[in-house]
Scaffold this active site. Structure first.
Site, short mmCIF file in Angstrom:
data_model
loop_
_atom_site.label_atom_id
_atom_site.label_comp_id
_atom_site.label_asym_id
_atom_site.label_seq_id
_atom_site.Cartn_x
_atom_site.Cartn_y
_atom_site.Cartn_z
CE LYS A 151 -3.86 -2.60 1.90
NZ LYS A 151 -4.44 -3.21 3.10
NE ARG A 153 -10.15 2.21 -0.38
CZ ARG A 153 -9.46 1.14 0.01
NH1 ARG A 153 -9.41 0.83 1.30
NH2 ARG A 153 -8.86 0.37 -0.84
C1 LIG Z 1 -4.93 -4.63 2.93
C2 LIG Z 1 -5.29 -5.29 4.22
C3 LIG Z 1 -5.18 -6.69 4.39
C4 LIG Z 1 -4.80 -7.60 3.25
O1 LIG Z 1 -4.17 -8.75 3.70
P1 LIG Z 1 -3.26 -9.61 2.71
O2 LIG Z 1 -3.02 -10.87 3.40
O3 LIG Z 1 -2.02 -8.80 2.45
O4 LIG Z 1 -4.02 -9.77 1.43
C5 LIG Z 1 -5.44 -7.22 5.65
N1 LIG Z 1 -5.82 -6.43 6.68
C6 LIG Z 1 -5.96 -5.08 6.54
C7 LIG Z 1 -6.36 -4.26 7.71
C8 LIG Z 1 -5.71 -4.48 5.31
O5 LIG Z 1 -5.89 -3.18 5.16
#
Ligand SMILES: *Cc1c(COP(=O)(O)O)cnc(C)c1O
Length: 396
Positions: free
Chosen positions: A209, A355
């Site tokens: 991200k 968003r």
């Molecule tokens: C983006 C996000 C994920 C994604 O998890 P991955 O295992 O990397 O796909 C999980 N928890 C939160 C809070 C997120 O924002």
């Protein structure tokens, strides 16, 4: 703010205003050459000798320290690996063992579903009367009582951007004897984080991200240094073993945070991330935060002035908002597709949230104004009201 903006360091396609760095950061230009070099000179030439000779085996800790520096974690307290969902499981499984007499995992309804699913999965696996309790975000503090083993929260809500007070919530958890886990998915690289100052036991987060590590970039996990030699890793992989190359038949956890490693690290992906992290070396997180808030405030002001069809879904007070601004619109999915078609890339989160992420390393005031002009055009002229924009793709 001249120290924050570094647009030239990123590949942003012509005609694109990228307001989705909160979901997938853009490609740092330096990544391609370094990854090519790694493929040619390290994997290609060194073959298996790369594990020692090119430092692949130490990379999860080395990159972990780079991430640690921007989330207020001391050297040697963060390690990379796996995906965030796996790290959630790992942190939770270790956390509940620290408070063996309690049975409640507490989270909030604003948490990302995968975090809650991983907790449910762990509860089902343990079969010892554990339960996941989920309350509204505003009710978490009051819901922490002496039954709660661990409080697991995401600091910034992925949909609305609402931000918890990390320090106050951690203090509250500790006052009730609970272990605090923070998910920093929407915090790391978005705003200043003071992990050591918050005194939380564990933290986890992803790097594709705001940290721009690329799709599938590995996650990180932090364990407070005084606990790192005490936590029991539930995912006891060979690279978390004290001496992996003794090939001992019995598991013995490694030193400190190393025990949170599981298996073979994704070296190509870590190499991309390591290059992406070099962009953060001289970033002042307070300055970055100030620049982000300025862009967000400009965006909210211009959207509310020009586009009455959109309703602010994020907190109005920047102090309790992360680095994204969300608006509600009944036909938000179609509207977002119409925007993306016109180069303004944000995303949509069900049921009606549009968003927009603000990332001052590659966005400035003129981008915000240009984006608002395009959003206004789409909304005033109902340009979203076209069949092709209403068909939901697999990824929204
Ligand atoms: C983006 C996000 C994920 C994604 O998890 P991955 O295992 O990397 O796909 C999980 N928890 C939160 C809070 C997120 O924002």
């Amino acid at each position: 703010m001249a120290g924050i903006l570094r647009k030239e360091a990123f590949k942003i396609p012509d005609g694109v205003i990228y307001l989705d760095g909160n979901s997938l950061g853009p490609l740092p230009k330096a990544v391609g050459a370094r990854v090519q070099e790694m493929l040619a000179d390290e994997w290609g030439e060194m073959l298996i000798r790369g594990w020692n000779g090119a430092g692949w085996m130490d990379q999860p800790a080395r990159v972990g320290d780079m991430v640690g520096r921007i989330i207020g974690a001391p050297e040697g307290s963060v390690v990379m690996g796996d995906t965030l969902s796996i790290k959630v499981f790992q942190a939770l499984a270790s956390a509940v063992k620290l408070v063996p007499e309690r049975r409640v995992i507490l989270s909030d309804s604003g948490n990302f579903p995968s975090d809650l699913y991983m907790a449910e999965g762990l509860v089902g696996l343990l079969e010892q009367g554990y339960e996941l309790r989920t309350v509204a975000p505003e009710e978490v503090a009051d819901a922490i009582d002496e039954t709660v083993a661990t409080v697991m929260l995401t600091e910034v809500d992925y949909r609305t951007g609402r931000k918890h007070d990390m320090k106050a919530m951690t203090a509250r958890a500790h006052a009730k004897g609970a272990v605090m886990i923070w998910d920093l998915a929407h915090s790391a690289g978005a705003l200043p984080v003071d992990l050591a100052g918050s005194n939380c036991e564990m933290a986890i987060g992803c790097t594709y991200k705001y940290l721009n590590g690329g799709p599938g970039a590995p996650a990180f996990i932090y364990v407070r240094p005084d606990l790192a030699d005490r936590v029991q890793p539930a995912l006891a992989g060979w690279l978390g073993h004290r001496k992996p190359f003794d090939f001992d038949l019995n598991y013995a956890p490694g030193q400190g945070i190393e025990r949170m490693r599981v298996g073979t690290p994704p070296v190509i992906q870590l190499t991309a991330l390591e290059v992406a992290m070099e962009l953060w070396a001289d970033v002042d997180m307070d300055e970055l935060r100030a620049a982000s808030v300025t862009l967000q405030e400009q965006f909210i002001e211009e959207v509310e002035r020009d586009i009455p069809q959109l309703t602010l879904a994020s907190p109005r007070d920047a102090d309790i908002r992360g680095s994204q601004v969300s608006f509600r619109f009944e036909h938000g999915y179609a509207a977002m597709q119409a925007l993306i078609d016109r180069g303004v890339i944000g995303d949509f989160r069900a049921p009606d949230i549009m968003r927009f992420g603000f990332t001052p390393m590659y966005l400035d005031a003129s981008d915000v104004t240009a984006a608002v002009r395009i959003i206004a055009d789409v909304m005033h002229n109902d340009l979203w009201d076209v069949d092709k924009y209403k068909v939901r793709a697999k990824v929204t």
